[in-house]
Design an enzyme around this catalytic site. Structure first.
Site, short mmCIF file in Angstrom:
data_model
loop_
_atom_site.label_atom_id
_atom_site.label_comp_id
_atom_site.label_asym_id
_atom_site.label_seq_id
_atom_site.Cartn_x
_atom_site.Cartn_y
_atom_site.Cartn_z
N SER A 124 1.20 -0.86 0.38
CA SER A 124 0.11 0.12 0.14
C SER A 124 0.82 1.21 0.01
O SER A 124 1.98 1.19 0.55
CB SER A 124 -0.75 -0.01 1.05
OG SER A 124 -1.44 1.34 1.41
N ALA A 125 0.37 1.87 -0.70
CA ALA A 125 0.89 3.52 -0.22
C ALA A 125 0.92 4.05 0.33
O ALA A 125 2.24 5.04 1.46
CB ALA A 125 0.39 4.17 -1.68
N TYR A 149 -1.68 -1.00 10.35
CA TYR A 149 -2.16 -1.99 8.95
C TYR A 149 -0.97 -1.47 8.60
O TYR A 149 -0.39 -2.01 7.76
CB TYR A 149 -3.54 -0.81 9.12
CG TYR A 149 -3.25 -1.14 6.94
CD1 TYR A 149 -3.53 -2.13 6.81
CD2 TYR A 149 -3.25 0.07 6.71
CE1 TYR A 149 -3.84 -2.37 4.99
CE2 TYR A 149 -3.28 0.15 5.47
CZ TYR A 149 -3.55 -1.58 4.48
OH TYR A 149 -3.52 -1.73 3.01
N LYS A 153 2.48 -3.57 6.87
CA LYS A 153 2.52 -3.38 5.42
C LYS A 153 3.84 -3.60 4.84
O LYS A 153 5.12 -3.74 4.59
CB LYS A 153 2.23 -3.02 4.42
CG LYS A 153 0.32 -3.09 4.22
CD LYS A 153 0.58 -4.50 3.79
CE LYS A 153 -1.05 -4.74 3.83
NZ LYS A 153 -1.63 -6.55 3.17
#
Ligand code: UD1
Length: 336
Positions: A124-125, A149, A153
């Site tokens: 994810s960015a 979260y 990642k």
């Protein structure tokens, strides 16, 4: 080629299964249905006319993964299975780290055991934290994530880098998604968040369909063109197609670890999205300006050049397509 898609009945996973089947891949899915419905399997069949092989279960279950790799002769894995609610991750860090990291470790162990060394990982960015500048390139600094979260990642990206360093027979593509929205054109599959949506597009769609009363626009005093937050929204079908291109690269190349931004490169503000949604769907979206949401950043959008040059992939669908398809999905699935 036979692809194992973990979390394959979820939002991005299901759209990717559709594109894989359309391209002639065989698809095996493992999903624990923690944030997906089993009927999505039938919807995928309805769209493509093809079946997927489905295993109901948890990726933490080493025996189940061992059974899948033994029985299915998997060539490559696309790993989507993860929790993804940013706010919830702050409340439940242990659950998030367990689910988003331990499952990957089990998966990697089983992949190694069965000599399957091609992996596409869903990142994810959010790993860029609060970016120093926009548009963001893959070589820009990562870190400074503001919730478990995002940190999960980032950790998994590091684990994959370490793994590749230890054995460069691995072939890994890390895909950093910007803001996936929209749904399949058929309206059969789309985003179905549990409870009240935390993300912008599902919230707008539910306000438009009168399931929710009013959208709160979180802040209009950011240093952006109209003061509201700017993001790189990408149609989920374009995003799904990016995974096929990444797989093709892994098939083509010797081996390597590659990182790609998947975004459109265009930043839209919250008000842009509301306006586009109202216009294309001919519907009113009630909104009010509210306080900034803690942890939000002003602007985040990608430089997608690397994916275009190396994968031959670029997003094609417009913001109007995204708004139209998101609303179509909500209307078609309103009473489910
Ligand atoms: C978040 C996560 C990202 C994740 C994505 C899922 C962070 C920092 N971001 O992105 O990792 O992949 O969700 O799509 O961890 N907004 C409102 N009202 C609302 C909801 C949102 O004004 O009710 C605004 C937000 O302030 C923001 C924009 O809409 O400016 C987009 O928000 P959202 O859809 O939640 O996505 P992100 O926060 O960008």
């Amino acid at each position: 080629m036979k692809i194992l898609v973990t979390g394959g009945l979820g939002y991005i996973g299901s759209h990717t299964c559709v594109e894989l089947l359309k391209e002639g891949y065989e698809v095996v899915v493992i999903d624990n249905l923690s944030n997906a419905k089993e009927e999505v399997k039938d919807k995928i069949k309805e769209i493509t006319g093809k079946n997927i092989k489905f295993y109901l279960g948890d990726m933490i279950d080493e025996n189940l993964l061992d059974k899948i790799f033994t029985e299915e002769k998997i060539d490559a894995v696309i790993d989507f299975a993860a929790y993804k609610a940013v706010g919830e991750s702050v409340q439940k860090p242990v659950e998030y780290y367990t689910n988003n990291i331990s499952t990957v470790l089990v998966l990697l162990k089983e992949m190694k055991k069965h000599n399957v060394k091609k992996l596409v990982f869903s990142s994810s960015a959010t790993v860029y934290g609060n970016p120093e500048h926009v548009p963001i390139k893959e070589t820009d600094k990562t870190g400074g994530t503001t919730n478990p979260y995002g940190t999960s990642k980032l950790f998994v990206e590091q684990i994959l880098k370490d793994l590749y360093k230890s054995d460069n027979a691995w072939d890994i593509a890390i895909l950093r998604y910007f803001n996936p929205i929209g749904a399949h054109q058929s309206g059969l599959i789309g985003e179905e968040p549990n409870g009240i949506p935390a993300n912008l597009m599902p919230y707008i769609a539910k306000v438009a369909s009168k399931e929710l009363e009013c959208l709160s626009v979180f802040g209009n005093d950011y240093p952006t063109k109209d003061g509201t937050g700017v993001r790189d929204y990408i149609h989920v079908v374009d995003l799904a197609k990016g995974h096929i291109k990444a797989l093709e690269k892994l098939e083509r190349e010797q081996a390597g670890l590659y990182i790609y931004n998947l975004g459109t490169g265009i930043g839209y503000s919250v008000l842009d999205i509301i306006n586009a949604f109202e216009k294309v769907n001919q519907v009113k979206v009630n909104y009010k300006i509210a306080e900034r949401r803690p942890g939000d950043i002003a602007e985040c959008y990608s430089d997608p050049t690397k994916a275009k040059q190396e994968l031959g992939w670029e997003a094609k669908l417009t913001i109007e397509d995204m708004c139209k398809d998101a609303y179509n999905f909500i209307l078609k699935n309103k009473n489910n």
